[in-house]
Design a protein around this motif. Structure first.
Motif: not given
Length: 698
Positions: A117, A449, A454, A470, A480
């Motif tokens: 991310k 999430t 995830e 996950r 997500t």
């Protein structure tokens, strides 16, 4: 009648969602059942968990979870479809940039986001939005330590050795660290040092960690740098330096000694309040130890002189010959769950993936090639976190903000001012698990999430990359962050393949982007992590075993030598005076985490610590007309907060302490000082001048 045996539920090995210790745990979930959490054996926690870890499963099924996008209509947040929400965000951002330029849109990330991310968020900001205005809340956490580490060693990895190495130490000096509350399983690694009389804690408060210390030093807040200079002076005066190490592995000691030579322990005692005898004791213990470590944390770092303060402690460690020596070292205790990885892969204003500098032409060329763009299209450095938030809505500042994984309304210094700045933007969008104090102000809120829903990787405080698998399905309607970024990017005209939504695919791209950088992940793969390999970056090749212990042969500067950095004590940016005679410091409690947006939703944790409190010496409370249990007003030049009085006899007569986890009128950051470190841009959270009074009508 035959009874059918219930199907066995599978336990999934994962890691705690909170601090950078990333304790090993197992999650077991079944249809309609609560999620069960159990500790598992992992080096950092050795089978232990703190109260937050034990209760972490309850938030996964909390009724406070967001499960549908929300759009503000007629002043209220109302449910909407994903297509409508994403379309509205993309349309607003494009419109604002068309009117005001690319930098009119800003992005604010978080140190709890996975590596994938963090990476994709930085790429999204610079490629899909073309903005330089991207930073993250780790600027409030580790930036001073990172700046000091880069100056001294040429590289920043919080702990350049495995945490388990501490278990063999004779002496451990903790500066501004309270792991007994912030990361309790770490304390078991300090047992040997404690048994040998070598656990030393420097902290203005008598914290639970200080209670366990063999020697507790109590410097006045903001005076840690002077304490380090006094101990270094004592070390040199008693011939405790490791001269062969300094000659062979370092540069620049003479400039440091020109300053430290003036800081004899008696002078440091007058400034810090720590006795000259104790300073000499610390110097002797460190010099005579077979294995010794110096570790700093937020108490030393969250100052307008935080980078210099950490440099002062690094100077002491280098004079002792600790960094790069097997069984000894210097390190910083990273706070947020991915505070290490989060600052390595591009969500910081001045960085590109792999810990590359964004103004380095070679770095820009390498990353641009991975991204499939022209290097000239990548923006230059942007504003740091507080400066970005402070500029919102101004004539030359961002007019729109996207927030991922952060709650600056509670966590930013001078938080009422930051909330006011947020109210001036043309558009605010948030991706969040719950309706935090920041997302409650947003024009659009996207439900995303949680950790157990995830796949993704985290980099813990040791620089070890972990695969967090996950364990259960997210609630219907929840996506997500990778899905969110991809959905926005394509609506902004980007090709879909440029923003993948599969975590492993994103990680493979991160590997390529980091290759050759200081934080080189190119040899790490999901397959290696699934196989259980312990991989500490840098890992430059697929066959490379990783680097658990750094600097054993050379430091990361071109000549292989560490740098002493000359630093001088200047003290807090805002000393006490007749109007504001007390000093306030802030920190965590065991039961809560960061802004408290998650932990305040866990009943067991809120029952233990339901509200803000202020620790104060009984005599100081009495002078203000307060008694234990009263509501007090704590005011600074910037604002005031209210908190329940706790009379603590061990507190300094001029010192008060508040936790920063609570919202509304109980926000400690209503009064904290946004004065910034000139190098790291870290705000001075840890000390400011305040006054104490009774709350009228309480």
């Amino acid at each position: 009648m035959t009874l059918t045996e219930p199907e066995p539920r599978t336990a999934v090995a994962t890691h705690c969602p909170y601090c950078a210790l990333q304790c090993g745990m197992s999650l077991t979930a079944g249809e309609g059942a609560e999620v069960e959490v159990a500790p598992r054996q992992f080096p950092t926690n050795a089978g232990g968990l703190c109260q937050k870890g034990w209760t972490s499963g309850s938030l996964l099924t909390s009724p406070a979870r967001l499960t549908t996008p929300l759009i503000r209509l007629d002043g209220e947040l109302r449910p909407a479809s994903w297509d409508a929400a994403l379309g509205l965000i993309a349309g607003k951002l494009a419109e604002i940039q068309a009117r005001h330029g690319k930098d009119a849109v800003a992005v604010f990330g978080g140190g709890g986001l996975t590596n994938e991310k963090s990476y994709l968020l930085g790429k999204f900001a610079r490629v899909a939005l073309g903005t330089s205005q991207v930073d993250y809340n780790g600027r409030f956490c580790m930036s001073s330590a990172a700046a000091a580490g880069n100056r001294a060693f040429g590289l920043d990895r919080g702990l350049p050795f495995p945490l388990t190495d501490l278990a063999d130490a004779d002496v451990v000096l903790l500066v501004g660290a309270n792991p007994a509350e912030t990361m309790p399983p770490l304390v078991k690694h300090l047992e040997r040092a404690k048994s040998l009389g070598g656990l030393i804690v420097a902290d203005p408060r008598r914290t639970p960690t200080a209670e366990q210390a063999n020697l507790h030093l109590t410097p006045s807040p903001g005076k840690d740098l002077a304490l380090a200079l006094g101990i270094l002076h004592a070390l040199v005066a008693e011939s405790g330096v490791d001269q062969p190490y300094m000659d062979e592995r370092t540069r620049g000691f003479s400039a440091v000694w020109r300053i430290a030579s003036r800081w004899w322990p008696e002078r440091a005692e007058r400034v810090t309040g720590v006795s000259a005898a104790d300073q000499r004791t610390v110097a002797a213990k460190l010099a005579n130890a077979r294995n010794a470590y110096i570790l700093t944390a937020r108490g030393a770092e969250q100052h307008a002189t935080g980078a210099d303060t950490v440099s002062a402690w690094i100077n002491l460690a280098l004079a002792l010959g600790l960094p790069g020596k097997p069984g000894s070292g210097f390190g910083c205790l990273t706070g947020q769950g991915n505070g290490q990885g989060g600052r390595e892969h591009g969500q910081k204003a001045d960085q590109l993936p792999g810990y590359r500098k964004i103004d380095d032409p070679a770095a820009r060329e390498h990353v641009a090639r991975v991204w499939g763009v022209d290097p000239a299209e990548i923006p230059g450095p942007g504003r740091s976190a507080y400066e970005l938030l402070d500029a919102l809505g101004t004539a030359d500042g961002p007019r729109a903000l996207l927030v991922f994984g952060s709650n600056p309304v509670v966590s930013a210094p001078h938080s009422a001012h930051i909330a006011d700045r947020l109210s001036t933007v043309e558009f605010l969008g948030c991706a969040d698990l719950v309706l935090s104090e920041t997302s409650a102000l947003a024009d659009v809120v996207l439900p995303v999430t949680q950790w157990a829903e995830e796949d993704g990787t985290m980099t813990n405080l040791e620089g070890r990359v972990l695969l967090r698998k996950r364990a259960l399905d997210p609630p219907p309607g929840v996506r997500t962050d990778l899905d969110v970024l991809a959905g926005l990017a394509t609506r902004l005209g980007q090709p879909a393949e440029r923003f993948p939504t599969d975590a492993e695919t994103v990680f493979d791209e991160l590997r390529a982007a980091s290759k050759g950088g200081l934080a080189d992940y190119s040899g790490i793969s999901y397959d290696r992590l699934r196989a259980g390999e312990a991989l500490y970056w840098p890992v430059p090749e697929a066959t490379h075993p990783g680097t658990p212990r750094m600097f054993l042969d050379r430091f990361a500067h071109p000549d292989g030598k560490a740098r002493f950095v000359p630093v001088e004590h200047s003290g807090p940016a805002e000393p006490p005076d007749t109007e504001f005679p007390l000093q306030a410091t802030t920190g965590r409690v065991l039961q809560h985490y960061q802004s408290g947006a998650q932990t305040r939703l866990v009943d067991e944790l809120t029952e233990a610590v339901p509200e803000a409190f202020v620790e104060v010496h009984p005599d100081t409370a009495a002078r203000a007309g307060l008694a234990d249990g009263d509501w007090a007003r704590i005011a600074s030049r910037r604002g005031e907060t209210v908190a329940r009085v706790r009379c603590v006899p061990s507190m300094g007569i001029d010192l008060v302490f508040l936790p920063f986890h609570f919202p509304g009128a109980q926000r400690a950051n209503l009064f904290t000082n946004p004065a910034l470190d000139p190098t790291s841009r870290m705000p001075e959270f840890k000390v400011c001048a305040v006054k104490l009074s009774i709350v009228d009508g309480a």
